[in-house]
Structure formats: C-alpha cells, structure tokens
Design a protein around this motif. Structure first.
Motif, PDB file in Angstrom:
ATOM      1  N   MET A   9       0.829  -1.204   0.000  1.00 15.81           N
ATOM      2  CA  MET A   9       0.000   0.000   0.000  1.00 15.81           C
ATOM      3  C   MET A   9       0.865   1.256   0.000  1.00 15.81           C
ATOM      4  O   MET A   9       0.555   2.235  -0.678  1.00 15.81           O
ATOM      5  N   ASP A  10       1.949   1.243   0.801  1.00  8.15           N
ATOM      6  CA  ASP A  10       2.858   2.406   0.827  1.00  8.15           C
ATOM      7  C   ASP A  10       3.448   2.652  -0.553  1.00  8.15           C
ATOM      8  O   ASP A  10       3.618   3.803  -0.979  1.00  8.15           O
ATOM      9  N   TYR A  11       3.748   1.556  -1.253  1.00  6.82           N
ATOM     10  CA  TYR A  11       4.321   1.671  -2.592  1.00  6.82           C
ATOM     11  C   TYR A  11       3.343   2.376  -3.549  1.00  6.82           C
ATOM     12  O   TYR A  11       3.720   3.264  -4.317  1.00  6.82           O
ATOM     13  N   LEU A  12       2.056   2.000  -3.442  1.00  5.79           N
ATOM     14  CA  LEU A  12       1.037   2.611  -4.299  1.00  5.79           C
ATOM     15  C   LEU A  12       0.840   4.085  -3.961  1.00  5.79           C
ATOM     16  O   LEU A  12       0.659   4.919  -4.862  1.00  5.79           O
ATOM     17  N   LEU A  13       0.893   4.406  -2.673  1.00  8.45           N
ATOM     18  CA  LEU A  13       0.745   5.800  -2.255  1.00  8.45           C
ATOM     19  C   LEU A  13       1.916   6.647  -2.751  1.00  8.45           C
ATOM     20  O   LEU A  13       1.736   7.807  -3.163  1.00  8.45           O
ATOM     21  N   GLN A  14       3.112   6.072  -2.719  1.00  7.77           N
ATOM     22  CA  GLN A  14       4.288   6.787  -3.232  1.00  7.77           C
ATOM     23  C   GLN A  14       4.158   7.046  -4.731  1.00  7.77           C
ATOM     24  O   GLN A  14       4.493   8.128  -5.225  1.00  7.77           O
ATOM     25  N   LEU A  15       3.643   6.057  -5.445  1.00 11.00           N
ATOM     26  CA  LEU A  15       3.436   6.238  -6.878  1.00 11.00           C
ATOM     27  C   LEU A  15       2.406   7.335  -7.150  1.00 11.00           C
ATOM     28  O   LEU A  15       2.578   8.170  -8.043  1.00 11.00           O
ATOM     29  N   ALA A  16       1.326   7.318  -6.368  1.00 12.88           N
ATOM     30  CA  ALA A  16       0.256   8.302  -6.558  1.00 12.88           C
ATOM     31  C   ALA A  16       0.743   9.719  -6.295  1.00 12.88           C
ATOM     32  O   ALA A  16       0.224  10.684  -6.868  1.00 12.88           O
ATOM     33  N   ALA A  17       1.742   9.859  -5.446  1.00 12.52           N
ATOM     34  CA  ALA A  17       2.264  11.185  -5.103  1.00 12.52           C
ATOM     35  C   ALA A  17       3.425  11.617  -5.998  1.00 12.52           C
ATOM     36  O   ALA A  17       3.931  12.734  -5.861  1.00 12.52           O
ATOM     37  N   ASP A  18       3.822  10.746  -6.921  1.00 13.47           N
ATOM     38  CA  ASP A  18       4.973  11.027  -7.785  1.00 13.47           C
ATOM     39  C   ASP A  18       4.496  11.584  -9.128  1.00 13.47           C
ATOM     40  O   ASP A  18       3.865  10.869  -9.908  1.00 13.47           O
ATOM     41  N   PRO A  19       4.778  12.851  -9.447  1.00 13.88           N
ATOM     42  CA  PRO A  19       4.341  13.432 -10.732  1.00 13.88           C
ATOM     43  C   PRO A  19       4.893  12.661 -11.931  1.00 13.88           C
ATOM     44  O   PRO A  19       4.215  12.537 -12.960  1.00 13.88           O
ATOM     45  N   ALA A  20       6.107  12.150 -11.810  1.00  9.37           N
ATOM     46  CA  ALA A  20       6.707  11.393 -12.912  1.00  9.37           C
ATOM     47  C   ALA A  20       5.898  10.131 -13.212  1.00  9.37           C
ATOM     48  O   ALA A  20       5.781   9.717 -14.368  1.00  9.37           O
ATOM     49  N   ALA A  21       5.334   9.534 -12.164  1.00  6.86           N
ATOM     50  CA  ALA A  21       4.515   8.333 -12.353  1.00  6.86           C
ATOM     51  C   ALA A  21       3.244   8.664 -13.133  1.00  6.86           C
ATOM     52  O   ALA A  21       2.813   7.895 -13.993  1.00  6.86           O
ATOM     53  N   TRP A  22       2.664   9.845 -12.847  1.00  4.82           N
ATOM     54  CA  TRP A  22       1.454  10.256 -13.573  1.00  4.82           C
ATOM     55  C   TRP A  22       1.765  10.540 -15.041  1.00  4.82           C
ATOM     56  O   TRP A  22       0.981  10.206 -15.926  1.00  4.82           O
ATOM     57  N   VAL A  23       2.906  11.156 -15.285  1.00  5.68           N
ATOM     58  CA  VAL A  23       3.321  11.413 -16.673  1.00  5.68           C
ATOM     59  C   VAL A  23       3.518  10.100 -17.411  1.00  5.68           C
ATOM     60  O   VAL A  23       3.076   9.931 -18.560  1.00  5.68           O
ATOM     61  N   ALA A  24       4.181   9.143 -16.743  1.00  7.31           N
ATOM     62  CA  ALA A  24       4.401   7.835 -17.352  1.00  7.31           C
ATOM     63  C   ALA A  24       3.070   7.137 -17.630  1.00  7.31           C
ATOM     64  O   ALA A  24       2.901   6.495 -18.675  1.00  7.31           O
ATOM     65  N   LEU A  25       2.115   7.280 -16.699  1.00 10.95           N
ATOM     66  CA  LEU A  25       0.804   6.641 -16.864  1.00 10.95           C
ATOM     67  C   LEU A  25       0.065   7.209 -18.071  1.00 10.95           C
ATOM     68  O   LEU A  25      -0.443   6.457 -18.912  1.00 10.95           O
ATOM     69  N   VAL A  26       0.014   8.545 -18.166  1.00 11.45           N
ATOM     70  CA  VAL A  26      -0.690   9.183 -19.286  1.00 11.45           C
ATOM     71  C   VAL A  26      -0.043   8.795 -20.617  1.00 11.45           C
ATOM     72  O   VAL A  26      -0.735   8.462 -21.589  1.00 11.45           O
ATOM     73  N   THR A  27       1.287   8.837 -20.645  1.00 10.57           N
ATOM     74  CA  THR A  27       2.012   8.486 -21.868  1.00 10.57           C
ATOM     75  C   THR A  27       1.756   7.033 -22.265  1.00 10.57           C
ATOM     76  O   THR A  27       1.512   6.727 -23.443  1.00 10.57           O
ATOM     77  N   LEU A  28       1.797   6.142 -21.274  1.00 10.39           N
ATOM     78  CA  LEU A  28       1.619   4.725 -21.558  1.00 10.39           C
ATOM     79  C   LEU A  28       0.183   4.416 -21.980  1.00 10.39           C
ATOM     80  O   LEU A  28      -0.040   3.593 -22.883  1.00 10.39           O
ATOM     81  N   VAL A  29      -0.793   5.070 -21.354  1.00 10.91           N
ATOM     82  CA  VAL A  29      -2.195   4.871 -21.755  1.00 10.91           C
ATOM     83  C   VAL A  29      -2.382   5.279 -23.213  1.00 10.91           C
ATOM     84  O   VAL A  29      -3.000   4.557 -24.007  1.00 10.91           O
ATOM     85  N   ALA A  30      -1.831   6.449 -23.577  1.00  7.65           N
ATOM     86  CA  ALA A  30      -1.930   6.912 -24.967  1.00  7.65           C
ATOM     87  C   ALA A  30      -1.284   5.919 -25.919  1.00  7.65           C
ATOM     88  O   ALA A  30      -1.843   5.591 -26.976  1.00  7.65           O
ATOM     89  N   MET A  31      -0.101   5.420 -25.543  1.00  2.00           N
ATOM     90  CA  MET A  31       0.602   4.464 -26.396  1.00  2.00           C
ATOM     91  C   MET A  31      -0.186   3.160 -26.528  1.00  2.00           C
ATOM     92  O   MET A  31      -0.311   2.601 -27.631  1.00  2.00           O
ATOM     93  N   GLU A  32      -0.745   2.671 -25.429  1.00  4.45           N
ATOM     94  CA  GLU A  32      -1.501   1.425 -25.465  1.00  4.45           C
ATOM     95  C   GLU A  32      -2.780   1.569 -26.284  1.00  4.45           C
ATOM     96  O   GLU A  32      -3.190   0.637 -26.985  1.00  4.45           O
ATOM     97  N   VAL A  33      -3.421   2.727 -26.208  1.00  6.20           N
ATOM     98  CA  VAL A  33      -4.631   2.967 -27.006  1.00  6.20           C
ATOM     99  C   VAL A  33      -4.288   2.942 -28.493  1.00  6.20           C
ATOM    100  O   VAL A  33      -4.989   2.336 -29.304  1.00  6.20           O
ATOM    101  N   VAL A  34      -3.184   3.606 -28.851  1.00  9.80           N
ATOM    102  CA  VAL A  34      -2.755   3.630 -30.250  1.00  9.80           C
ATOM    103  C   VAL A  34      -2.420   2.223 -30.742  1.00  9.80           C
ATOM    104  O   VAL A  34      -2.825   1.810 -31.839  1.00  9.80           O
ATOM    105  N   LEU A  35      -1.687   1.457 -29.925  1.00  6.91           N
ATOM    106  CA  LEU A  35      -1.351   0.081 -30.299  1.00  6.91           C
ATOM    107  C   LEU A  35      -2.602  -0.784 -30.407  1.00  6.91           C
ATOM    108  O   LEU A  35      -2.648  -1.734 -31.191  1.00  6.91           O
ATOM    109  N   GLY A  36      -3.623  -0.451 -29.615  1.00  8.65           N
ATOM    110  CA  GLY A  36      -4.864  -1.226 -29.641  1.00  8.65           C
ATOM    111  C   GLY A  36      -5.676  -1.022 -30.906  1.00  8.65           C
ATOM    112  O   GLY A  36      -6.562  -1.834 -31.220  1.00  8.65           O
ATOM    113  N   ILE A  37      -5.404   0.060 -31.661  1.00  9.19           N
ATOM    114  CA  ILE A  37      -6.142   0.329 -32.893  1.00  9.19           C
ATOM    115  C   ILE A  37      -5.961  -0.823 -33.877  1.00  9.19           C
ATOM    116  O   ILE A  37      -6.916  -1.267 -34.524  1.00  9.19           O
ATOM    117  N   ASP A  38      -4.713  -1.309 -33.998  1.00  7.37           N
ATOM    118  CA  ASP A  38      -4.430  -2.424 -34.918  1.00  7.37           C
ATOM    119  C   ASP A  38      -5.289  -3.633 -34.562  1.00  7.37           C
ATOM    120  O   ASP A  38      -5.915  -4.255 -35.427  1.00  7.37           O
TER     121      ASP A  38
END
Length: 247
Positions: free
Chosen positions: A1-30
C-alpha cells in the motif's frame, strides 16, 4: 500500500501513466481493426458477443503477460542466428503474426474484389467462418499484439501498477469503440478496403520488426491518419453528389 501511495504522489509516475495509456490505445487500434473486420463476417446476432470475447481475451492475455514480465523480457534474447541476424522468440512471434495478418487481409481483399454472385455460394461463403474459428483467429492476433504491447510498456516504465492501469484503460477504450467502429466499417465498403490495406501495412511492419528492421510507429500511424482523412473527404464528396439539387 505504501508503494502505491508513493506512486500516486509522484508526478513522474502520472506522466508515465498518461504516456503509456496513450501508447496502449494507439497500439490497440491495430487489434481493434482486425477484430472489427473479422467479426463482421459472422451472423449479426453473434458479432457483438464475438467482439466482447475477443477484447476480453486481449485484456486477460495482457494481464497474464504482465504477471510473467521476467519471461517476457527474455523473449527478446536471440535464440539462433541466420547469416549474422539474430532471432528471438519475440521476433518469431512478430513474423508469424505479420504473415498471418498479410494472408488474412489479402484473402479478404480477394473476397471483396471478386464477390460471390449466386445465392447458394453466398450462403456457403457466410459459413466459411464460424464463431469458434473467429475467436481462435482473434486469440492468435491478441497474443501477437499483447506481447508487443507489454514489451513496449516494459520499455516505458518499471512500475507494474502503472502498466496494469494503462492496459485496463486501453482495453476499456477498445471495448467502447468496438461496436461503433465495426458498424461504421460495415456501412462503408470503401472503408473496409482501406482497413484491410492498413492490416497489410501493419503485417508488413510486424515482419520487418521481426527481421530487425525497426519501423517508427509514428510513420505508420501518420500514414494511416492521412489515408483516413483522404477517405473521409471522398465520403463527403460522394454524400454531396447524392444530395438532390434544390429547386
């Protein structure tokens, strides 16, 4: 749980999440284009169910592969070489998937260019693909796209929770877009040919990747976007020509 809270508080983690979601959506088009074209060959009452099962299998495969990341990473290790070119399990899977896509799209183009004219032949052609066969083909391509998707995710972040959220978000988008996309493709025959052309291009890209020739995804999707824009203009022109003149 502490690990998840640290991720939630890390701006870099949010940037990585948004970027990865966009990439996965694009890959899902195929994946989604293939599912839409394949399920449209089923009887109408089975199409939506087959799409849901196919996309659900894509989610299960991606989550299962995330649980075996140590094995997935090793898939990029060369297992043999031919004329100095090393081939890994990932390369072989991409080549097999690419060949299947090219074969499937070429076959579908042939069926569209040389349509069956007799009623009995039409009836026979409709039963050439059954529900189980459609699911089996979707599962095969799900596996190829899932491995490519997870290896991409591993290269973008080391945090498993971010990968899981990105995969679930991307598959949810696929699920929401599946029926509208399939109906749009079915209602516009020229779009079917365009989508089949996309599948051939994607298949050739997978084969090239398998042989070690990296093709930037941006070029592929830019070409798909440009072709789609031209087709949209063609559809607009055809629609305008069918509108009776006033007066």
């Amino acid at each position: 749980m502490d690990y998840l809270l640290q991720l939630a508080a890390d701006p870099a983690a949010w940037v990585a999440l948004v970027t990865l979601v966009a990439m996965e959506v694009v890959l899902g088009i195929d994946n989604l284009i293939f599912i839409s074209i394949l399920t449209n060959k089923l009887p109408p009452q089975y199409r939506s169910k087959a799409r849901r099962i196919g996309i659900g299998l894509a989610l299960v495969l991606r989550l299962a592969l995330l649980g075996t990341i140590a094995i997935i990473v090793k898939l990029t290790t060369p297992i043999f070489s031919v004329l100095g070119q090393g081939f890994s399990w990932r390369d072989l899977i991409l080549i097999a998937g690419g060949l299947f896509l090219v074969w499937k799209a070429t076959t579908e183009i042939h069926h569209n260019v040389d349509p069956v004219t007799h009623a009995e032949d039409v009836k026979e052609s409709r039963v050439t693909i059954g529900f189980a066969a459609a699911i089996a083909q979707i599962l095969m391509l799900d596996l190829v796209f899932s491995i490519d998707s997870i290896i991409t995710a591993v290269g973008m972040t080391e945090h498993i929770p971010i990968m899981i959220i990105a995969v679930i978000a991307a598959v949810t988008c696929m699920l929401l877009a599946a029926d509208p996309l399939a109906k749009f493709i079915e209602a516009n025959p020229t779009v079917v040919m365009l989508a089949l052309g996309f599948l051939i291009m994607i298949g050739m890209t997978l084969i090239a990747e398998g042989f070690g020739a990296h093709v930037p995804k941006g070029y592929v999707y830019a070409a798909m976007g440009f072709s789609t824009a031209i087709e949209a203009l063609n559809m607009l022109v055809r629609r305008r020509r069918t509108v009776p003149p006033h007066g």
